[in-house]
Scaffold this motif. Structure first.
Motif, PDB file in Angstrom:
ATOM      1  N   ASP A  93       0.837  -1.183  -0.192  1.00 46.47           N
ATOM      2  CA  ASP A  93       0.017  -0.088  -0.080  1.00 46.47           C
ATOM      3  C   ASP A  93       0.957   1.332  -0.059  1.00 46.47           C
ATOM      4  N   LEU A  94       2.281   1.042   0.137  1.00 41.36           N
ATOM      5  CA  LEU A  94       3.020   2.322   0.353  1.00 41.36           C
ATOM      6  C   LEU A  94       3.552   2.802  -1.058  1.00 41.36           C
ATOM      7  N   SER A  95       3.966   4.046  -1.016  1.00 36.03           N
ATOM      8  CA  SER A  95       4.251   4.606  -2.463  1.00 36.03           C
ATOM      9  C   SER A  95       5.948   4.135  -2.256  1.00 36.03           C
ATOM     10  N   GLU A  96       6.188   4.382  -3.588  1.00 35.24           N
ATOM     11  CA  GLU A  96       7.680   4.021  -3.610  1.00 35.24           C
ATOM     12  C   GLU A  96       8.823   4.685  -2.701  1.00 35.24           C
ATOM     13  N   SER A  97       8.594   5.969  -2.608  1.00 35.02           N
ATOM     14  CA  SER A  97       9.385   6.796  -1.717  1.00 35.02           C
ATOM     15  C   SER A  97       9.056   6.425  -0.312  1.00 35.02           C
ATOM     16  N   GLN A  98       7.973   5.746   0.224  1.00 34.44           N
ATOM     17  CA  GLN A  98       7.695   5.455   1.461  1.00 34.44           C
ATOM     18  C   GLN A  98       8.517   3.826   1.573  1.00 34.44           C
ATOM     19  N   TRP A  99       8.547   2.986   0.705  1.00 34.69           N
ATOM     20  CA  TRP A  99       9.014   1.724   0.973  1.00 34.69           C
ATOM     21  C   TRP A  99      10.323   1.293   0.662  1.00 34.69           C
ATOM     22  N   MET A 100      10.863   2.554  -0.202  1.00 33.64           N
ATOM     23  CA  MET A 100      12.155   2.533  -0.681  1.00 33.64           C
ATOM     24  C   MET A 100      13.438   2.335   0.377  1.00 33.64           C
ATOM     25  N   PRO A 101      13.342   3.121   1.347  1.00 33.77           N
ATOM     26  CA  PRO A 101      14.404   3.055   2.453  1.00 33.77           C
ATOM     27  C   PRO A 101      14.468   1.656   2.967  1.00 33.77           C
ATOM     28  N   LYS A 102      13.476   1.246   3.483  1.00 25.16           N
ATOM     29  CA  LYS A 102      13.257  -0.018   3.967  1.00 25.16           C
ATOM     30  C   LYS A 102      13.736  -1.452   2.950  1.00 25.16           C
ATOM     31  N   VAL A 103      12.977  -1.254   1.927  1.00 25.52           N
ATOM     32  CA  VAL A 103      13.320  -2.367   1.041  1.00 25.52           C
ATOM     33  C   VAL A 103      14.750  -2.408   0.458  1.00 25.52           C
ATOM     34  N   ARG A 104      15.366  -1.099   0.299  1.00 25.02           N
ATOM     35  CA  ARG A 104      16.870  -0.901  -0.174  1.00 25.02           C
ATOM     36  C   ARG A 104      17.683  -1.455   0.840  1.00 25.02           C
ATOM     37  N   GLN A 105      17.637  -0.949   2.001  1.00 24.55           N
ATOM     38  CA  GLN A 105      18.454  -1.435   3.148  1.00 24.55           C
ATOM     39  C   GLN A 105      18.300  -3.049   3.489  1.00 24.55           C
ATOM     40  N   PHE A 106      17.321  -3.545   3.240  1.00 30.99           N
ATOM     41  CA  PHE A 106      16.846  -5.039   3.376  1.00 30.99           C
ATOM     42  C   PHE A 106      17.714  -5.651   2.211  1.00 30.99           C
ATOM     43  N   ALA A 107      17.585  -5.106   1.067  1.00 32.94           N
ATOM     44  CA  ALA A 107      18.003  -5.970  -0.003  1.00 32.94           C
ATOM     45  C   ALA A 107      19.431  -5.805   0.010  1.00 32.94           C
ATOM     46  N   ILE A 108      20.095  -4.449   0.578  1.00 37.39           N
ATOM     47  CA  ILE A 108      21.645  -4.508   0.617  1.00 37.39           C
ATOM     48  C   ILE A 108      22.058  -5.423   1.599  1.00 37.39           C
ATOM     49  N   ASP A 109      21.391  -5.391   2.798  1.00 39.47           N
ATOM     50  CA  ASP A 109      21.804  -6.568   3.832  1.00 39.47           C
ATOM     51  C   ASP A 109      21.858  -7.877   3.195  1.00 39.47           C
ATOM     52  N   GLY A 110      21.000  -8.174   2.603  1.00 40.49           N
ATOM     53  CA  GLY A 110      20.858  -9.554   2.067  1.00 40.49           C
ATOM     54  C   GLY A 110      22.094  -9.836   0.922  1.00 40.49           C
ATOM     55  N   MET A 111      22.460  -8.782   0.086  1.00 40.36           N
ATOM     56  CA  MET A 111      23.230  -8.832  -0.983  1.00 40.36           C
ATOM     57  C   MET A 111      24.707  -8.983  -0.044  1.00 40.36           C
ATOM     58  N   MET A 112      24.906  -8.316   0.852  1.00 42.46           N
ATOM     59  CA  MET A 112      26.206  -8.122   1.401  1.00 42.46           C
ATOM     60  C   MET A 112      26.376  -9.726   2.256  1.00 42.46           C
ATOM     61  N   ALA A 113      25.395  -9.888   2.681  1.00 37.85           N
ATOM     62  CA  ALA A 113      25.297 -11.585   3.451  1.00 37.85           C
ATOM     63  C   ALA A 113      25.727 -12.614   2.172  1.00 37.85           C
ATOM     64  N   MET A 114      25.327 -12.366   1.094  1.00 36.36           N
ATOM     65  CA  MET A 114      25.414 -13.156   0.012  1.00 36.36           C
ATOM     66  C   MET A 114      26.928 -13.162  -0.105  1.00 36.36           C
ATOM     67  N   ILE A 115      27.430 -11.861  -0.355  1.00 41.57           N
ATOM     68  CA  ILE A 115      28.922 -11.617  -0.876  1.00 41.57           C
ATOM     69  C   ILE A 115      29.870 -12.139   0.216  1.00 41.57           C
ATOM     70  N   ARG A 116      29.460 -11.745   1.552  1.00 41.26           N
ATOM     71  CA  ARG A 116      30.310 -12.335   2.655  1.00 41.26           C
ATOM     72  C   ARG A 116      30.398 -13.838   2.435  1.00 41.26           C
ATOM     73  N   GLU A 117      29.375 -14.426   2.170  1.00 40.88           N
ATOM     74  CA  GLU A 117      29.449 -15.987   2.180  1.00 40.88           C
ATOM     75  C   GLU A 117      30.594 -16.394   0.723  1.00 40.88           C
ATOM     76  N   ASP A 118      30.300 -15.702  -0.141  1.00 40.59           N
ATOM     77  CA  ASP A 118      31.294 -15.932  -1.163  1.00 40.59           C
ATOM     78  C   ASP A 118      32.730 -15.800  -0.843  1.00 40.59           C
ATOM     79  N   LEU A 119      32.863 -14.660  -0.182  1.00 42.42           N
ATOM     80  CA  LEU A 119      34.265 -14.453   0.144  1.00 42.42           C
ATOM     81  C   LEU A 119      34.739 -15.459   1.300  1.00 42.42           C
ATOM     82  N   ALA A 120      33.746 -15.834   1.991  1.00 36.41           N
ATOM     83  CA  ALA A 120      34.066 -16.894   3.114  1.00 36.41           C
ATOM     84  C   ALA A 120      34.417 -18.000   2.445  1.00 36.41           C
TER      85      ALA A 120
END
Length: 591
Positions: free
Chosen positions: A227-254
């Motif tokens: 129900d949210l506009s992009e500007s509303q969900w953007m910060p949440k989703v962005r940080q969530f996705a970045i955290d997910g990607m960084m977790a993946m990258i850390r695994e690749d590095l590990a």
RNA sequence: GGUCCCGUAGCUCAGCAGGAUAGAGCAGCGGUUUCCUAAACCGAAGGUCACAGGUUCGACUCCUGUCGGGACCGCCA
């Protein structure tokens, strides 16, 4: 124990003595001469060019370099370790060492452990090595892997050489790309909630790796984001996705045994927890110092970009610090340029106490080196030093044929797939078995071969073979003490074969090679050197086929066997030390 | 047009902060070996270090230029 460094000091002292006698000028630069192994072994064990380097300075006090050389040679010949010193060629001093010096080298390699190859006076100077820094928008590819392994090995090397190393990763979590990531993840979120999303639109990331992110978003937020506009969900989703990607990258590095001490967020530069804006602050600082101005840049020569518009912008005067053109700091939309953030980022490194910085980048960023170095100079008042190591592309091959890679066709090979297929050791070694600025061919089939053509195998096998020799010796002399301490007591003067002496000379060179590699920021030198050691070891081992008297284990001569085992042990220590700096394992056996 | 990287044996590459007759591995050539300490071994051959200048006692190495290959070229990262 670095023989070469010892003689460097020794000869320096002789020169200082000559300066004291007024026969050489007081401002003589003592770092100019070198002590090195002569290329031709018949020239002796060590050679120095000291007399030639100071040819001019020697004119007055000596009448020329040859006289200086012969006087130095006479002094050297009287030194405790020297058997013979003579002037040769255009003015080299060739030094032949007494045999007990080599025995001492082997004993040192056995008893000094790590400190054997460590430079004499570790500086403990802080140094920051930034590497990988892949965008948190997807899995790492093979090119990232090269920079990752290179940076990690370089950090190992510097730590070994006595620096206080911080391994750092810069997370590019502030640009437009992470917004695209967020939109892509949001689509996957809708998909996870049962929506038919169809094809992924152009401009979004299509990869399946975002599906788990979408599912996790659905799990965490339910349908509430819809129900949210992009500007509303953007910060949440962005940080969530970045955290997910960084977790993946850390695994690749590990999976490559790589870990960083610091993960530095680009976003934190402008949105610190205290609301600070470090980018703005550094720009303001530079403005006050008069190295920022408003002006126009000339359009790039050649093909003009379609959307080129001539306009006035905020420019950093990087030409004052060695760059070719001044660089913009503010985008037309008012945001900071990537470069502006990068200035603040490197300022942060300096503020955290790192005047020594190394950045490991892909070669496609080569155009940014000058401006970054200019910025570091400007921001540190000339105190900071940035070395940028560029890693060239990796060409993935299989049996000599290039592996076709296309993101669109789905035949893209990720770093993780390569690691899973051939193993960490092969990936790490091969990534380091080439100079960083040369393109690298990585053959997935070859690195698994158990043959001499495969350098990974070849070096690891040399280590395993060394271990095997010790095991076999125990089969013949079951009560033998093969600990390093015991082997160090062996009668090493029994090692007289030319092949054996050559092996010892390689051991003696190891500390020098490590120091040079650390100084030049070139870990590949370690890989090449231990390959050379492995090669010499295999070669000598093979001689034992035709000449059984050369075999390391001799049933009839226990003491000789001990001496040879000591040599073998010193060699395997060099190899395992080198391998560990590269982050490659040293297997006890290869069966 | 500009900047950066690269150009070394047929191929893939080293060459150590300028040093002595430029090295290695493959391939090719000629031998040896199916032996044993664990996945062969030995030998010969192969080069205008892209080219031309310069600095130096000395240049593959440093500087300038040319040619060839690659990467990049306001605000993307």
């Amino acid at each position: 124990m670095n023989l070469f460094a010892q003689f460097q000091t020794h000869i320096s002292q002789m020169l200082i003595g000559l300066i004291g006698q007024g026969r050489l000028p007081t401002d003589l630069d003592l770092t100019r001469f070198v002590v090195e192994p002569p290329r031709d072994p018949s020239h002796g064990d060590l050679a120095t060019n000291a007399a030639m380097v100071y040819a001019k300075e020697a004119k007055e006090g000596f009448g020329g370099p040859r006289q200086l050389a012969s006087e130095l040679a006479i002094m050297l010949a009287q030194s405790a370790d020297v058997a013979e010193a003579e002037v040769a060629g255009p003015g080299f001093i060739n030094i032949r060492l007494k045999t007990e010096v080599f025995a001492r080298v082997v004993r040192a390699a056995l008893t000094e452990k790590e400190s054997f190859a460590r430079p004499v006076a570790p500086s403990a100077e802080p140094i920051n090595v930034e590497y990988v820094s892949a965008n948190p928008t997807g899995p790492m590819h093979v090119g990232h892997g090269r920079g990752a392994v290179f940076g990690d090995a370089l950090a190992n090397l510097l730590a070994f050489a006595g620096y206080s190393v911080t391994r750092e990763y810069y997370i590019n979590d502030a640009g437009a790309q992470v917004d695209v990531l967020a939109r892509s993840a949001f689509l996957r979120y809708r998909e996870a909630l049962g929506e038919a999303i169809g094809d992924i639109p152009e401009g979004l990331y299509p990869g399946d790796y975002l599906k788990p992110i979408g599912e996790a978003l659905a799990k965490t937020h339910g349908r509430s984001l819809l129900d949210l506009s992009e500007s509303q969900w953007m910060p949440k989703v962005r940080q969530f996705a970045i955290d997910g990607m960084m977790a993946m990258i850390r695994e690749d590095l590990a999976a490559l045994n790589i870990s960083h001490d610091v993960f530095f967020s680009e976003r934190s530069l402008t949105q610190g927890p205290d609301g600070s804006d470090l980018v703005g602050a550094v720009i303001e600082d530079l403005r006050q110092r008069g190295i920022i101005y408003k002006g126009r840049l000339p359009p790039p020569k050649g093909q003009l970009p379609d959307d080129w518009e001539d306009r006035e912008q905020v420019l950093f005067k990087s030409t004052d610090f060695g760059d070719d053109i001044d660089r913009p700091l503010i985008k037309s939309d008012g945001g900071y340029t990537y470069f502006a953030s990068d200035i603040a980022y490197h300022k942060s490194k300096i503020d955290r106490g790192f005047l020594n910085m190394i950045d490991v980048w892909g070669a496609d960023h080569g155009g940014y080196v000058k401006r970054m170095q200019a910025a570091v100079k400007a921001v540190s008042g000339g105190q900071g030093h940035l070395d940028v190591k560029l890693c060239q592309m990796v060409k993935l091959m299989r049996d000599g044929e290039p592996v076709i890679m296309s993101k669109r066709a789905g035949t893209f090979v990720t770093l993780r797939e390569v690691v899973d297929e051939v193993g960490v050791d092969a990936v790490r070694f091969m990534m380091l078995f080439r100079k960083n600025d040369a393109t690298l061919e990585f053959d997935l089939a070859k690195v698994l071969e158990q043959s001499k053509d495969n350098p990974v195998f070849y070096v690891q096998y040399a280590y395993a073979r060394g271990r095997s020799v010790l095991r076999q010796a125990l089969g013949i002399f079951p009560d033998l003490d093969v600990s390093a301490q015991a082997l160090a007591q062996a009668p090493l003067d029994r090692l007289t074969d030319e092949g054996e002496l050559n092996l010892i000379k390689l051991v003696a060179q190891y500390p020098r090679q490590i120091e040079a590699a650390a100084l030049a920021h070139e870990p590949h030198r370690v890989a090449f050197f231990i390959h050379e050691v492995a090669s010499a070891f295999h070669s000598h081992w093979n001689k034992g086929k035709d000449m059984p008297q050369l075999r390391f284990v001799n049933e009839d001569d226990r003491l000789l066997t001990c001496a040879r085992l000591a040599l073998v042990e010193s060699l395997t220590r060099v190899i395992s030390s080198g391998l560990s700096l590269l982050g490659v394992s040293a297997p006890q056996e290869m069966r």
